[in-house]
Design an enzyme around this catalytic site. Structure first.
Site, PDB file in Angstrom:
ATOM      1  CE1 TYR A  45      81.124  22.204  68.399  1.00  0.00           C
ATOM      2  CE2 TYR A  45      81.036  19.857  68.860  1.00  0.00           C
ATOM      3  CZ  TYR A  45      81.758  20.998  68.559  1.00  0.00           C
ATOM      4  OH  TYR A  45      83.116  20.908  68.430  1.00  0.00           O
ATOM      5  CE  LYS A  53      84.620  37.571  64.093  1.00  0.00           C
ATOM      6  NZ  LYS A  53      86.009  38.035  63.887  1.00  0.00           N
ATOM      7  CG  ASP A 109      89.304  37.691  65.259  1.00  0.00           C
ATOM      8  OD1 ASP A 109      88.898  37.993  66.407  1.00  0.00           O
ATOM      9  OD2 ASP A 109      89.131  38.430  64.274  1.00  0.00           O
ATOM     10  CG  ASP A 140      86.400  21.350  69.190  1.00  0.00           C
ATOM     11  OD1 ASP A 140      86.981  20.506  69.893  1.00  0.00           O
ATOM     12  OD2 ASP A 140      86.266  21.234  67.954  1.00  0.00           O
ATOM     13  CG  ASP A 174      92.415  20.377  69.493  1.00  0.00           C
ATOM     14  OD1 ASP A 174      91.749  19.948  70.462  1.00  0.00           O
ATOM     15  OD2 ASP A 174      92.646  19.694  68.473  1.00  0.00           O
TER      16      ASP A 174
HETATM   17  C1  IPM Z   1      86.387  17.086  71.448  1.00  0.00           C
HETATM   18  C2  IPM Z   1      86.068  16.556  70.067  1.00  0.00           C
HETATM   19  C3  IPM Z   1      84.561  16.472  69.894  1.00  0.00           C
HETATM   20  C4  IPM Z   1      84.007  17.879  69.983  1.00  0.00           C
HETATM   21  C5  IPM Z   1      84.057  15.779  68.601  1.00  0.00           C
HETATM   22  C6  IPM Z   1      84.700  14.440  68.391  1.00  0.00           C
HETATM   23  C7  IPM Z   1      82.563  15.632  68.645  1.00  0.00           C
HETATM   24  O1  IPM Z   1      86.671  17.323  69.084  1.00  0.00           O
HETATM   25  O2  IPM Z   1      85.987  16.454  72.429  1.00  0.00           O
HETATM   26  O3  IPM Z   1      87.059  18.107  71.542  1.00  0.00           O
HETATM   27  O4  IPM Z   1      84.027  18.630  69.000  1.00  0.00           O
HETATM   28  O5  IPM Z   1      83.556  18.240  71.067  1.00  0.00           O
HETATM   29 MN    MN Z   2      88.113  18.806  69.867  1.00  0.00          MN
END
Ligand code: IPM
Ligand code: MN
Ligand code: NAD
Length: 359
Positions: free
Chosen positions: A143, A193, A225, A249, A253
């Site tokens: 990042y 990884k 993975d 990240d 999710d």
């Molecule tokens: C999160 C989002 C952010 C990230 C983006 C919007 C920069 O996906 O907070 O998870 O990747 O950290």
């Molecule tokens: Mn995110």
């Protein structure tokens, strides 16, 4: 009775909608527990680009850094997607995290028993519940790594981003992860990884060194993975996961989805010395449902509970907010993302009010 300064950054899309509901809950907490919360609103993300040309204006930074904590909604959306990447809303969020020195992002993925019917996994897989804490490194990795860019080489465009970690960056987030594991199930899985990436081999070495200070914690290592697969195959096997910015990240999710909806997942970003903690839902600005009173405000309301607990040391107040969320779910109220037949469908504002009423 206390007096606290909270920076409030609604942001874009559903950000202002879900933050408004968390603020509703906060004002009830103030009344019930006799605290005064000085809410300091500031422009952020696309909203700030529209008003002042940049996503994280100096005035917003001043408001954040002089507050006890920051409550944030979400940023981004199609309106700003074609801007120069350097001034896009998402860059503002990265700059806020960096300015706050918030290197440890705590993302608890817990399946509320009331929501077992909203889970995408087979009932037998979630019979013992899901209670995972993802500790995501937040201000390093690909990042922020330099060099990064797009340039022409040998007549064609080449894009590059640098996945890089210094050992002190790995050590400090590993320490947070071990400390948190000590307060939970004492099991830590470090995800990397290392079979391919040099940066991951260093990650694994440093985490293994930090482990020597925590003999009670059972440390395991897993390739990312495989971790993605195990999360859906046997989520109950995980207690605390520690991983880098990009892997964290993606895996958070995934962890969100297995607990029912990304609209349920809160987060806290901490670690800076003398800087405020940042509290935000894991989800984004959801342009597809913005402005329609459809968003689930629970992730933001649970982020508020984390703010009360971690930044203000108000654990009874945080407990009250979490209990109010559980009570509303138990009573059968659901926003669209977690709705199932037979439940009571409500919008964002109704959900916020129901929770506020039960604090
Ligand atoms: C999160 C989002 C952010 C990230 C983006 C919007 C920069 O996906 O907070 O998870 O990747 O950290
Ligand atoms: Mn995110
Ligand atoms: P998203 O999280 O905004 O949405 C993904 C899906 O989840 C959408 O279908 C959305 O409707 C749904 N969803 C998200 N939050 C919800 C909620 N509270 N209630 C009900 N449903 C919800 O991810 P995306 O679509 O990939 O990104 C949209 C924008 O948000 C992009 O500009 C992206 O950069 C930005 N983003 C910002 C953050 C942040 O501010 N922390 C995080 C992720 C994405």
């Amino acid at each position: 009775m206390g007096s606290y300064k909270i920076a409030v950054l609604p942001g874009d899309g559903i950000g202002p909608e879900v933050v408004a509901e968390a603020v509703k809950v906060l004002s009830i907490v103030g009344k019930k527990f006799h605290h005064s919360f000085d809410l300091r609103y500031a422009d952020f993300g696309g909203a700030a680009i529209d008003s002042s040309g940049v996503p994280f204006p100096p005035a917003t930074q001043d408001v954040c850094m002089s507050s006890d904590a920051v409550l944030f909604g979400a940023v981004g959306g199609p309106k700003w997607d074609t801007l120069d990447p350097a001034i896009r809303p998402e860059k503002g969020l990265l700059a806020l995290r960096k300015a706050a020195g918030a290197f440890a992002n705590l993302r608890p993925a817990k399946l509320f028993s009331e929501l077992a019917d909203a889970c995408y996994l087979r009932p037998d897989i979630v019979a013992n519940g899901i209670d995972i804490l993802v500790v995501r490194e937040l201000i390093g990795d690909v990042y922020f790594g330099e060099p990064s860019g797009i340039e022409v080489r040998d007549g064609e465009r080449v894009g590059f981003s640098n996945m890089i970690y210094a050992e002190h960056e790995i050590r400090r987030v590993a320490e947070v992860a071990f400390e948190t594991a000590m307060k939970r199930g004492k099991r830590l899985c470090s995800v990397d990884k290392a079979n391919v990436l040099a940066v991951s081999r260093l990650w694994r070495e440093v985490v293994t060194e930090v482990a020597k200070g925590y003999p009670e914690v059972e440390l395991s290592h897993m390739y990312v993975d495989n971790a993605a697969m195990q999360l859906v195959r046997n989520p109950a096997a995980f207690d605390v996961i520690v991983t880098g910015n990009l892997f964290g990240d993606i895996l958070s999710d995934e962890a969100a989805a297995i607990t029912g909806s990304i609209g349920m997942l809160p987060s806290a970003s901490v670690g800076g010395a003398n800087t405020p903690g940042l509290y935000e839902p894991v989800h984004g600005s959801a342009p597809d449902i913005a402005g329609q009173n459809l968003a689930n405000p629970v992730a933001t309301i649970l982020s508020l509970a984390m703010l009360l607990r971690y930044s203000l040391n108000l654990s009874a107040e945080a407990d009250a907010v979490e209990a109010a969320v559980a009570a509303v779910l138990a009573a059968g109220y659901r926003t669209g993302d977690i709705y199932r037949d037979g439940m009571k469908r409500v919008g964002c504002t109704e959900m916020g009010q129901l929770i506020a009423d039960r604090v």
